[in-house]
Design an enzyme around this catalytic site. Sequence first.
Site: not given
Length: 236
Positions: A16, A33, A127
């Site tokens: 955020d 973004h 991962l």
Amino acid sequence: MSTKNTLPKHVAIIMDGNGRWAKLRGKERYEGHIQGVESVRRVVRAAADAGVEYLTLYAFSTENWGRPAEEVEALMTLFCSCVINETPELIEQGVKVSIIGSRARFSEEVNARLNEIEQRTAEGKVLNLILALDYSSRSEITEALRHIATKVAAGEVKAEEITESLVSDNLYTAHIPDPDLVIRTSGECRLSNFLLWQASYAEFYFPQTLWPDFTEEEFAKALEVYASRERRYGMV
Ligand code: IPE
Ligand code: IPE
Ligand code: MG
């Protein structure tokens, strides 16, 4: 019995603060973004290096469809370009990508890109990177209930066979362990409809840093904070 923590197996992050990062610099929100992708790159590398097995990133909530059309459009374009630009490096790093959330509202192009990244990274062993896209925890739980109710109505499952693990098995995260650590950047202290069921006993960490400024060092700090916590699970 309580557990002293070492490394979280699963870290989930509510990324955020992109809009505020941009605003502080007199830029458009979408530029925040774009900058946020750099943080994603850093954190994926840091998580893999640290030996974290699962990293979930909340990238787009179902509620985010309510943002101005141009911002939503910019995010969709960014998701597509990320697949194109990032997939080779993710494959090289041994990262396996999977998507959780509803796929119904994305355009054909976005869905094709999301399928592409899942398929091309499917062999990754280092991962597990889970991207929450058009994700709503309440919708996820509602859908699971609907699915289970259908099975009960068909006589395939008895009401008394509805257990916590059956509910878990009907969520998007069926094969993913619950998050041990949930991080939300930008100083906001709320879940915003993220992993409500799965985060029941997670540790929470809320750094002030805006997502585009989140570094490897801050990720390492979050792991340290986690290691210093004592998880009691209701016991003493
Ligand atoms: C998070 O940053 C990214 C998404 C929700 C897609 P925001 O866009 O929410 O940034 P702020 O909270 O407005 O600063
Ligand atoms: C949550 O952030 C969603 C993502 C980070 C993808 P928001 O910025 O959308 O949440 P609210 O509106 O502050 O609760
Ligand atoms: Mg926000």
